[in-house]
Design a protein around this motif. Structure first.
Motif, PDB file in Angstrom:
ATOM      1  N   SER A  14       0.737  -1.423  -0.123  1.00  0.00           N
ATOM      2  CA  SER A  14       0.049   0.079   0.009  1.00  0.00           C
ATOM      3  C   SER A  14       0.854   1.377   0.026  1.00  0.00           C
ATOM      4  CB  SER A  14      -0.916  -0.094   1.062  1.00  0.00           C
ATOM      5  OG  SER A  14      -1.831   1.296   1.331  1.00  0.00           O
ATOM      6  N   ASP A  15       0.501   2.171  -0.759  1.00  0.00           N
ATOM      7  CA  ASP A  15       1.107   3.591  -0.863  1.00  0.00           C
ATOM      8  C   ASP A  15       0.827   4.459   0.328  1.00  0.00           C
ATOM      9  OD1 ASP A  15       2.455   2.917  -3.176  1.00  0.00           O
ATOM     10  OD2 ASP A  15       1.052   3.594  -4.431  1.00  0.00           O
ATOM     11  N   LEU A  16      -0.203   3.826   1.311  1.00  0.00           N
ATOM     12  CA  LEU A  16      -0.555   4.845   2.265  1.00  0.00           C
ATOM     13  C   LEU A  16      -0.048   4.001   3.568  1.00  0.00           C
ATOM     14  CD1 LEU A  16      -2.406   7.012   3.092  1.00  0.00           C
ATOM     15  CD2 LEU A  16      -4.254   5.293   3.726  1.00  0.00           C
ATOM     16  N   THR A  17       0.554   4.786   4.271  1.00  0.00           N
ATOM     17  CA  THR A  17       1.361   4.346   5.425  1.00  0.00           C
ATOM     18  C   THR A  17       0.435   3.832   6.387  1.00  0.00           C
ATOM     19  OG1 THR A  17       1.495   6.285   6.515  1.00  0.00           O
ATOM     20  CG2 THR A  17       3.337   5.818   5.024  1.00  0.00           C
ATOM     21  N   MET A  18       0.786   2.730   7.281  1.00  0.00           N
ATOM     22  CA  MET A  18      -0.195   1.973   8.185  1.00  0.00           C
ATOM     23  C   MET A  18      -0.926   2.760   9.168  1.00  0.00           C
ATOM     24  SD  MET A  18      -1.041  -1.186   7.113  1.00  0.00           S
ATOM     25  CE  MET A  18      -1.054  -0.306   5.669  1.00  0.00           C
ATOM     26  N   ASP A  19      -0.111   3.794   9.552  1.00  0.00           N
ATOM     27  CA  ASP A  19      -0.654   4.861  10.801  1.00  0.00           C
ATOM     28  C   ASP A  19      -1.763   5.765  10.123  1.00  0.00           C
ATOM     29  OD1 ASP A  19       1.283   6.032   9.169  1.00  0.00           O
ATOM     30  OD2 ASP A  19       1.671   7.676  10.492  1.00  0.00           O
ATOM     31  N   ARG A  20      -1.966   5.652   8.816  1.00  0.00           N
ATOM     32  CA  ARG A  20      -3.018   6.297   8.194  1.00  0.00           C
ATOM     33  C   ARG A  20      -4.145   5.697   7.637  1.00  0.00           C
ATOM     34  NH1 ARG A  20      -0.047  10.225   3.923  1.00  0.00           N
ATOM     35  NH2 ARG A  20      -2.216  11.135   3.637  1.00  0.00           N
ATOM     36  N   TRP A  21      -3.936   4.408   7.723  1.00  0.00           N
ATOM     37  CA  TRP A  21      -5.099   3.350   7.590  1.00  0.00           C
ATOM     38  C   TRP A  21      -6.246   3.346   8.760  1.00  0.00           C
ATOM     39  CZ3 TRP A  21      -6.027  -1.134   4.466  1.00  0.00           C
ATOM     40  CH2 TRP A  21      -5.306  -1.208   3.203  1.00  0.00           C
ATOM     41  N   THR A  22      -7.017   4.671   8.602  1.00  0.00           N
ATOM     42  CA  THR A  22      -8.143   4.885   9.818  1.00  0.00           C
ATOM     43  C   THR A  22      -9.212   4.306   9.116  1.00  0.00           C
ATOM     44  OG1 THR A  22      -8.354   7.232   8.723  1.00  0.00           O
ATOM     45  CG2 THR A  22      -6.916   6.956  10.629  1.00  0.00           C
ATOM     46  N   PRO A  23     -10.312   4.203   9.757  1.00  0.00           N
ATOM     47  CA  PRO A  23     -11.483   3.601   9.334  1.00  0.00           C
ATOM     48  C   PRO A  23     -12.214   4.489   8.105  1.00  0.00           C
ATOM     49  CG  PRO A  23     -11.515   3.291  11.531  1.00  0.00           C
ATOM     50  CD  PRO A  23     -10.474   4.246  11.298  1.00  0.00           C
ATOM     51  N   ALA A  24     -12.189   5.780   8.386  1.00  0.00           N
ATOM     52  CA  ALA A  24     -12.849   6.655   7.481  1.00  0.00           C
ATOM     53  C   ALA A  24     -11.779   6.949   5.996  1.00  0.00           C
ATOM     54  CB  ALA A  24     -12.879   8.248   8.153  1.00  0.00           C
ATOM     55  N   ALA A  25     -10.706   6.623   6.304  1.00  0.00           N
ATOM     56  CA  ALA A  25      -9.680   6.985   4.961  1.00  0.00           C
ATOM     57  C   ALA A  25      -9.971   5.993   3.794  1.00  0.00           C
ATOM     58  CB  ALA A  25      -8.141   6.868   5.267  1.00  0.00           C
ATOM     59  N   VAL A  26      -9.664   6.492   2.523  1.00  0.00           N
ATOM     60  CA  VAL A  26      -9.668   5.676   1.487  1.00  0.00           C
ATOM     61  C   VAL A  26      -8.375   4.927   1.351  1.00  0.00           C
ATOM     62  CG1 VAL A  26      -9.775   5.687  -1.126  1.00  0.00           C
ATOM     63  CG2 VAL A  26     -10.977   7.355   0.132  1.00  0.00           C
ATOM     64  N   LYS A  27      -8.341   3.587   1.610  1.00  0.00           N
ATOM     65  CA  LYS A  27      -6.981   2.796   1.681  1.00  0.00           C
ATOM     66  C   LYS A  27      -6.719   1.985   0.392  1.00  0.00           C
ATOM     67  CE  LYS A  27      -9.915   1.681   4.872  1.00  0.00           C
ATOM     68  NZ  LYS A  27     -10.660   2.857   5.060  1.00  0.00           N
ATOM     69  N   PRO A  28      -5.769   2.423  -0.076  1.00  0.00           N
ATOM     70  CA  PRO A  28      -5.382   1.485  -1.403  1.00  0.00           C
ATOM     71  C   PRO A  28      -4.680   0.509  -1.084  1.00  0.00           C
ATOM     72  CG  PRO A  28      -3.898   3.441  -1.190  1.00  0.00           C
ATOM     73  CD  PRO A  28      -4.902   3.609  -0.022  1.00  0.00           C
ATOM     74  N   VAL A  29      -4.860  -0.531  -1.924  1.00  0.00           N
ATOM     75  CA  VAL A  29      -4.063  -1.890  -1.789  1.00  0.00           C
ATOM     76  C   VAL A  29      -3.628  -2.284  -3.318  1.00  0.00           C
ATOM     77  CG1 VAL A  29      -4.156  -4.452  -1.410  1.00  0.00           C
ATOM     78  CG2 VAL A  29      -5.536  -2.760  -0.050  1.00  0.00           C
ATOM     79  N   SER A  30      -2.460  -2.457  -3.407  1.00  0.00           N
ATOM     80  CA  SER A  30      -2.179  -2.543  -4.855  1.00  0.00           C
ATOM     81  C   SER A  30      -1.570  -4.167  -4.903  1.00  0.00           C
ATOM     82  CB  SER A  30      -0.631  -1.875  -5.260  1.00  0.00           C
ATOM     83  OG  SER A  30      -1.067  -0.423  -4.865  1.00  0.00           O
ATOM     84  N   LEU A  31      -1.346  -4.879  -5.874  1.00  0.00           N
ATOM     85  CA  LEU A  31      -0.914  -6.072  -6.172  1.00  0.00           C
ATOM     86  C   LEU A  31      -0.416  -6.456  -7.390  1.00  0.00           C
ATOM     87  CD1 LEU A  31      -2.815  -8.339  -8.197  1.00  0.00           C
ATOM     88  CD2 LEU A  31      -4.450  -7.688  -6.394  1.00  0.00           C
ATOM     89  N   SER A  32       0.660  -7.291  -7.565  1.00  0.00           N
ATOM     90  CA  SER A  32       1.312  -7.607  -8.571  1.00  0.00           C
ATOM     91  C   SER A  32       1.533  -9.130  -8.879  1.00  0.00           C
ATOM     92  CB  SER A  32       2.879  -7.003  -8.464  1.00  0.00           C
ATOM     93  OG  SER A  32       3.524  -7.467  -9.968  1.00  0.00           O
ATOM     94  N   LEU A  33       1.308  -9.842  -9.749  1.00  0.00           N
ATOM     95  CA  LEU A  33       1.136 -11.178 -10.040  1.00  0.00           C
ATOM     96  C   LEU A  33       1.801 -11.777 -11.229  1.00  0.00           C
ATOM     97  CD1 LEU A  33      -2.231 -13.385  -9.526  1.00  0.00           C
ATOM     98  CD2 LEU A  33      -1.091 -13.257 -11.593  1.00  0.00           C
ATOM     99  N   SER A  34       2.460 -12.961 -10.913  1.00  0.00           N
ATOM    100  CA  SER A  34       3.065 -13.410 -12.120  1.00  0.00           C
ATOM    101  C   SER A  34       2.991 -15.156 -11.801  1.00  0.00           C
ATOM    102  CB  SER A  34       4.573 -13.143 -12.168  1.00  0.00           C
ATOM    103  OG  SER A  34       4.991 -13.898 -13.348  1.00  0.00           O
ATOM    104  N   THR A  35       2.882 -15.942 -12.930  1.00  0.00           N
ATOM    105  CA  THR A  35       2.767 -17.457 -12.821  1.00  0.00           C
ATOM    106  C   THR A  35       3.888 -18.337 -13.268  1.00  0.00           C
ATOM    107  OG1 THR A  35       1.424 -17.461 -14.773  1.00  0.00           O
ATOM    108  CG2 THR A  35       0.246 -17.272 -12.745  1.00  0.00           C
ATOM    109  N   THR A  36       3.916 -19.484 -12.838  1.00  0.00           N
ATOM    110  CA  THR A  36       4.760 -20.676 -13.821  1.00  0.00           C
ATOM    111  C   THR A  36       3.473 -21.518 -13.835  1.00  0.00           C
ATOM    112  OG1 THR A  36       5.575 -21.368 -11.632  1.00  0.00           O
ATOM    113  CG2 THR A  36       6.866 -19.814 -12.960  1.00  0.00           C
TER     114      THR A  36
END
Length: 213
Positions: free
Chosen positions: A92-114
């Protein structure tokens, strides 16, 4: 002769009287003789002194440790879907101390397979979806990203897929979020085939929320 008879009779009477006197009842059969009563008294037992009942100290329960899969800034998972192995990195580009209930909280992911065995067939991500369930309040609406082109996003290494989802406001009393992710893959049956098999992998993240204060 008469005198002799009287003397003999008197002697006989005296002898009988003496015999009667010597044959009296023994003392233990004579009701007039007092027999000492046997009295038994229990020996006094030593008194037992009990102290006041001690009150056991209340056992204080230790608070359960807070689980946060993004506490170090990112998390990497390896998921299995049939012959497909997916390696997923979350952050997440948002630090954990700013993950409050009211905030918009981004979650990013990157995936690759074999794939094993790797015979040259393609692996495609057809759809990924995310469900967010706070520990207080209602679950948020599902979010999804589905490929608009068949058979999907090519994700066989060295190719990869990246996406960012945003988690909106939740109940102010919530302290953590359970993030459920579902990945749907299409696997080419042969390198030149137009037929595919579907494989699915699921994952779950637990993310702690910071106090609004």
């Amino acid at each position: 002769m008469r005198v002799t008879t009287r003397v003999a009779g008197a002697a006989l009477v005296a002898a009988l009287a003496a015999t009667a006197t010597g044959c009296g009842s023994p003392p233990w059969l004579d009701e007039t003789v007092a027999t000492p009563e046997a009295t038994a008294s229990a020996a006094p037992s030593p008194g037992r002194t009990f102290g006041d009942a001690a009150t056991a100290p209340a056992v204080s329960e230790s608070p359960e440790p807070v689980v946060n899969d993004l506490a170090t800034g990112s998390a990497e998972r390896e998921l299995q879907a049939g012959a497909v192995t997916a390696t997923v990195t979350y952050w997440s580009d948002l630090t954990m101390d700013r993950w409050t209930p009211a905030a918009v909280k981004p979650v990013s992911l990157s995936l690759s397979t074999t794939i094993t065995p790797d015979d040259g067939q393609g692996v495609y991500l057809q759809r990924v979806s995310m469900t967010v369930v706070p520990d207080a309040g209602d679950a948020l609406a599902d979010q999804a990203d589905a490929s608009t082109e068949a058979p999907g996003y090519l994700v066989l290494s060295p190719y990869s897929y990246s996406q960012t989802f945003s988690i909106g406001a939740v109940s102010e009393s919530a302290t953590e979020l359970t993030v459920q992710l579902r990945y749907e893959f299409l696997v080419q049956t042969t390198p030149t085939s137009d037929e595919y098999s579907k494989q699915t992998a699921v994952d779950t993240l637990t993310i702690a929320l910071a106090s609004a204060g």
